[in-house]
Design a protein around this motif. Structure first.
Motif, PDB file in Angstrom:
ATOM      1  N   ALA A 121       1.286  -1.237   0.114  1.00 49.81           N
ATOM      2  CA  ALA A 121      -0.186  -0.456   0.106  1.00 49.81           C
ATOM      3  C   ALA A 121       1.056   1.191  -0.048  1.00 49.81           C
ATOM      4  O   ALA A 121       0.577   2.213  -0.609  1.00 49.81           O
ATOM      5  N   SER A 122       2.023   1.222   0.087  1.00 52.02           N
ATOM      6  CA  SER A 122       2.744   2.368   0.710  1.00 52.02           C
ATOM      7  C   SER A 122       3.691   2.719  -0.863  1.00 52.02           C
ATOM      8  O   SER A 122       3.628   4.151  -1.279  1.00 52.02           O
ATOM      9  N   HIS A 123       3.623   1.443  -1.780  1.00 54.07           N
ATOM     10  CA  HIS A 123       4.304   1.758  -3.118  1.00 54.07           C
ATOM     11  C   HIS A 123       2.706   2.590  -4.192  1.00 54.07           C
ATOM     12  O   HIS A 123       3.730   3.158  -4.643  1.00 54.07           O
ATOM     13  N   VAL A 124       1.608   2.199  -3.261  1.00 55.92           N
ATOM     14  CA  VAL A 124       0.450   3.244  -4.128  1.00 55.92           C
ATOM     15  C   VAL A 124       0.701   4.875  -3.128  1.00 55.92           C
ATOM     16  O   VAL A 124       1.022   5.378  -3.682  1.00 55.92           O
ATOM     17  N   ALA A 125       0.639   4.447  -1.909  1.00 56.50           N
ATOM     18  CA  ALA A 125       0.500   5.829  -1.565  1.00 56.50           C
ATOM     19  C   ALA A 125       1.912   7.358  -1.978  1.00 56.50           C
ATOM     20  O   ALA A 125       1.460   8.052  -1.509  1.00 56.50           O
ATOM     21  N   VAL A 126       2.931   6.547  -2.167  1.00 53.20           N
ATOM     22  CA  VAL A 126       3.957   6.743  -2.255  1.00 53.20           C
ATOM     23  C   VAL A 126       3.859   8.104  -4.092  1.00 53.20           C
ATOM     24  O   VAL A 126       4.749   9.364  -3.542  1.00 53.20           O
ATOM     25  N   ASP A 127       2.821   7.947  -4.763  1.00 50.67           N
ATOM     26  CA  ASP A 127       2.435   8.510  -5.485  1.00 50.67           C
ATOM     27  C   ASP A 127       2.086   9.754  -5.565  1.00 50.67           C
ATOM     28  O   ASP A 127       2.106  11.117  -6.251  1.00 50.67           O
ATOM     29  N   GLN A 128       2.037  10.665  -4.070  1.00 54.18           N
ATOM     30  CA  GLN A 128       1.122  11.464  -4.578  1.00 54.18           C
ATOM     31  C   GLN A 128       2.422  12.790  -3.371  1.00 54.18           C
ATOM     32  O   GLN A 128       1.678  14.112  -3.637  1.00 54.18           O
ATOM     33  N   ALA A 319      10.454   7.332   2.302  1.00 48.05           N
ATOM     34  CA  ALA A 319       9.181   8.136   2.211  1.00 48.05           C
ATOM     35  C   ALA A 319       8.007   7.183   1.998  1.00 48.05           C
ATOM     36  O   ALA A 319       7.076   8.325   2.112  1.00 48.05           O
ATOM     37  N   MET A 320       7.928   6.315   1.258  1.00 47.50           N
ATOM     38  CA  MET A 320       6.596   5.723   1.365  1.00 47.50           C
ATOM     39  C   MET A 320       6.252   5.617   1.874  1.00 47.50           C
ATOM     40  O   MET A 320       4.532   5.495   2.565  1.00 47.50           O
ATOM     41  N   VAL A 321       6.960   5.226   3.355  1.00 48.30           N
ATOM     42  CA  VAL A 321       5.963   4.865   4.383  1.00 48.30           C
ATOM     43  C   VAL A 321       5.906   5.445   5.123  1.00 48.30           C
ATOM     44  O   VAL A 321       4.636   5.841   5.399  1.00 48.30           O
ATOM     45  N   ALA A 322       6.586   6.838   5.021  1.00 43.45           N
ATOM     46  CA  ALA A 322       6.048   8.474   5.383  1.00 43.45           C
ATOM     47  C   ALA A 322       4.706   8.754   4.718  1.00 43.45           C
ATOM     48  O   ALA A 322       3.708   9.427   5.739  1.00 43.45           O
ATOM     49  N   ALA A 323       4.561   8.517   3.360  1.00 47.20           N
ATOM     50  CA  ALA A 323       3.980   9.120   2.904  1.00 47.20           C
ATOM     51  C   ALA A 323       1.841   8.608   3.469  1.00 47.20           C
ATOM     52  O   ALA A 323       1.419   8.902   3.629  1.00 47.20           O
ATOM     53  N   LEU A 324       2.636   6.387   3.579  1.00 45.84           N
ATOM     54  CA  LEU A 324       1.367   6.385   3.470  1.00 45.84           C
ATOM     55  C   LEU A 324       0.562   6.339   5.312  1.00 45.84           C
ATOM     56  O   LEU A 324      -0.300   6.967   5.653  1.00 45.84           O
ATOM     57  N   GLY A 325       1.821   6.900   6.341  1.00 44.49           N
ATOM     58  CA  GLY A 325       1.825   7.029   7.604  1.00 44.49           C
ATOM     59  C   GLY A 325       1.182   8.342   8.132  1.00 44.49           C
ATOM     60  O   GLY A 325      -0.079   8.791   8.455  1.00 44.49           O
ATOM     61  N   ALA A 326       2.141   9.357   6.832  1.00 42.08           N
ATOM     62  CA  ALA A 326       1.168  11.324   6.732  1.00 42.08           C
ATOM     63  C   ALA A 326      -0.358  10.441   6.563  1.00 42.08           C
ATOM     64  O   ALA A 326      -1.219  11.614   7.134  1.00 42.08           O
ATOM     65  N   GLU A 327      -0.870   9.788   5.941  1.00 42.70           N
ATOM     66  CA  GLU A 327      -2.477   9.579   5.069  1.00 42.70           C
ATOM     67  C   GLU A 327      -3.309   9.052   7.104  1.00 42.70           C
ATOM     68  O   GLU A 327      -3.990   9.319   6.698  1.00 42.70           O
ATOM     69  N   MET A 328      -2.383   7.857   7.206  1.00 49.66           N
ATOM     70  CA  MET A 328      -3.231   7.443   8.232  1.00 49.66           C
ATOM     71  C   MET A 328      -3.331   8.521   9.303  1.00 49.66           C
ATOM     72  O   MET A 328      -4.822   8.701  10.113  1.00 49.66           O
ATOM     73  N   VAL A 329      -2.539   9.850   9.788  1.00 49.98           N
ATOM     74  CA  VAL A 329      -2.676  10.036  10.648  1.00 49.98           C
ATOM     75  C   VAL A 329      -3.302  11.952  10.149  1.00 49.98           C
ATOM     76  O   VAL A 329      -5.040  11.844  10.725  1.00 49.98           O
ATOM     77  N   ALA A 330      -3.377  12.065   8.540  1.00 48.35           N
ATOM     78  CA  ALA A 330      -4.687  13.128   8.364  1.00 48.35           C
ATOM     79  C   ALA A 330      -5.869  12.832   8.223  1.00 48.35           C
ATOM     80  O   ALA A 330      -6.768  13.049   8.717  1.00 48.35           O
ATOM     81  N   ARG A 331      -6.135  11.583   8.187  1.00 44.18           N
ATOM     82  CA  ARG A 331      -7.570  11.160   8.135  1.00 44.18           C
ATOM     83  C   ARG A 331      -8.487  10.393  10.073  1.00 44.18           C
ATOM     84  O   ARG A 331      -9.016   9.661  10.268  1.00 44.18           O
ATOM     85  N   GLY A 332      -6.850  10.664  10.580  1.00 44.95           N
ATOM     86  CA  GLY A 332      -7.482  10.413  12.168  1.00 44.95           C
ATOM     87  C   GLY A 332      -7.372   8.549  11.870  1.00 44.95           C
ATOM     88  O   GLY A 332      -8.353   8.418  13.151  1.00 44.95           O
ATOM     89  N   ARG A 333      -6.671   7.701  11.468  1.00 46.37           N
ATOM     90  CA  ARG A 333      -7.091   6.522  11.661  1.00 46.37           C
ATOM     91  C   ARG A 333      -6.391   5.900  13.153  1.00 46.37           C
ATOM     92  O   ARG A 333      -4.975   7.145  13.717  1.00 46.37           O
ATOM     93  N   THR A 350      -4.532  -5.608   4.813  1.00 46.97           N
ATOM     94  CA  THR A 350      -4.695  -5.237   6.101  1.00 46.97           C
ATOM     95  C   THR A 350      -3.222  -4.476   5.492  1.00 46.97           C
ATOM     96  O   THR A 350      -2.247  -4.534   5.830  1.00 46.97           O
ATOM     97  N   VAL A 351      -3.338  -2.534   5.454  1.00 43.09           N
ATOM     98  CA  VAL A 351      -2.489  -1.611   5.151  1.00 43.09           C
ATOM     99  C   VAL A 351      -1.870  -1.074   6.642  1.00 43.09           C
ATOM    100  O   VAL A 351      -1.635  -0.402   6.435  1.00 43.09           O
ATOM    101  N   LEU A 352      -2.484  -1.313   7.681  1.00 43.32           N
ATOM    102  CA  LEU A 352      -2.764  -0.545   9.332  1.00 43.32           C
ATOM    103  C   LEU A 352      -2.157  -1.695  10.055  1.00 43.32           C
ATOM    104  O   LEU A 352      -3.826  -2.942  10.149  1.00 43.32           O
ATOM    105  N   VAL A 353      -1.505  -2.098  10.492  1.00 43.68           N
ATOM    106  CA  VAL A 353      -1.702  -3.358  11.441  1.00 43.68           C
ATOM    107  C   VAL A 353      -2.216  -2.698  13.007  1.00 43.68           C
ATOM    108  O   VAL A 353      -2.103  -1.090  13.560  1.00 43.68           O
TER     109      VAL A 353
END
Ligand code: KG4
Ligand code: ZN
Length: 353
Positions: A121-128, A319-333, A350-353
């Motif tokens: 999922a990080s490989h996808v999120a990095v695109d943003q 950076a891809m992992v940070a990108a997905l992590g930032a999205e998790m925080v921004a969307r309140g997960r 399972t995108v977040l454990v």
């Protein structure tokens, strides 16, 4: 699952150690601040593939210096971050453990939340980080050394729906194996990509896996590359038996075309079948120059948009992992528990454990 603290432009440090790259990235929202990578690829080259124990040891040695480099590059202090994100899986068990242990130590020491996220999922999120907010829904095609899959993404922080996957070798694995057959070294993708530029993609008609009408009934969005690899091996053997030189560039170009043709065709079919107009391609093989050109060419004709991150963001990085992590925080997960596991076979769902 929306109980985490909402932060608009979260500052997140991401740690990636699923294979042979120790990647530390720093991201603020969708902005890339640092992408420090230490690779042990040269230590594996003589074995023709990644040796897990060697990779784990290299992660241990590279971890602290790479974190320091990322902080320097981004100009941040560790205690400034809003969260730590780390690849919890899938990947090599020992290698993942090094990253997860480092992330836990940082989260505990800094008293920050930790997010254990899915490598794919990080490989996808990095695109943003390059092209702005992810178009959702979109179809994501992930093509790396360990995976080849087509996914439907409605909300990258919630999960993804698998549409198809390889039934044998991954696309990157096929590149690596064929490069070995041609004596081109490891990793195979970049060297085949370069060698192919001086060859002809129509010189040899290699098979397109799972593309016959019968196969499409059962495996419309699945891939198979092992038959192609065998076909290349047979073709080379026949040439050698006849005493003729092997036209390495033509084999590389024709093999690459066979892989890329199927990848692009199936990705476009997956998007069309869902009425989706955006495709994101990620993973190491997304760095392939022919894949990028062909996807763009064919998608334009169908009115489909294709986004592929720049090659440096396609291969494994923090950076891809940070990108997905930032999205998790921004969307309140909700953050992960501090005893989160490293799961070498973490499913893509399972995108977040
Ligand atoms: O995503 P990645 O860095 O690591 C995994 O998670 O597997 O992908 C590595 C794979 C290797 O198989 C490598 O040969 C392939 O990506 N690769 C490429 C190219 N650059 C890397 N394949 C084709 N063309 C490239 N330019
Ligand atoms: Zn990867």
């Amino acid at each position: 699952m929306t109980s985490g603290a909402l932060v608009d432009e979260p500052l997140v440090l991401g740690i990636e150690t699923s294979c042979d790259e120790t990647g530390i990235g720093v991201v603020r929202g969708h902005t890339l601040l640092a992408d420090a990578v230490a690779s042990s690829v040269e230590e594996h080259a003589r074995f023709g593939g990644v040796v897990p124990e060697v990779a784990s040891r290299a992660h241990l040695e590279a971890m602290v210096p790479t974190i320091e480099r990322a902080c320097e590059e981004s100009g941040i202090k560790l205690h400034d971050v809003d969260a730590i994100a780390v690849t919890s899986g899938p990947g090599l068990a020992g290698a993942l453990l090094v990253g997860v242990a480092a992330a836990k130590a940082l989260a505990l020491g800094l008293d920050k939340p930790i997010y254990g996220v899915n490598h794919l999922a990080s490989h996808v999120a990095v695109d943003q980080l390059q092209h702005g907010p992810l178009p959702e829904p979109c179809v994501a095609m992930l093509v790396s050394g360990g995976h080849s899959s087509l996914l439907k993404v409605t909300d990258i922080t919630e999960g993804v729906d698998p549409m198809g996957a390889t039934i044998d070798d991954a696309a990157g694995e096929a590149f690596d194996k064929v490069a070995r057959l041609l004596g081109l070294g490891f990793p195979g993708g970049p060297v085949i990509d370069r060698t192919a530029t001086s060859g002809s993609s129509i010189a040899i008609d290699f098979p397109r896996g799972l593309s016959s009408r019968r196969d499409l009934e059962r495996h419309r969005f699945d891939f198979s590359f092992s038959g192609l690899k065998t076909a290349v091996a047979r073709w080379i053997e026949a040439k050698e038996r006849s005493g003729e030189p092997v036209p390495v560039a033509d084999v590389a170009a024709s093999f690459q075309e066979a892989v890329v043709d199927v990848l692009v065709r199936k990705a476009l079919d997956a998007a069309s079948s869902e009425g989706i107009e955006d495709i994101i391609i990620g993973g190491g093989v997304a760095a392939n120059s022919r894949l990028r050109v062909l996807a763009e060419e064919r998608a334009t004709k169908l009115g489909i948009r294709v986004r592929v991150p720049r090659p440096g963001l396609c291969t494994d990085n923090g950076a891809m992992v940070a990108a997905l992590g930032a999205e998790m925080v921004a969307r309140g997960r909700t953050p992960s528990a501090l005893d989160l596991p490293a799961d070498s076979s973490q499913p893509i769902t399972t995108v977040l454990v």
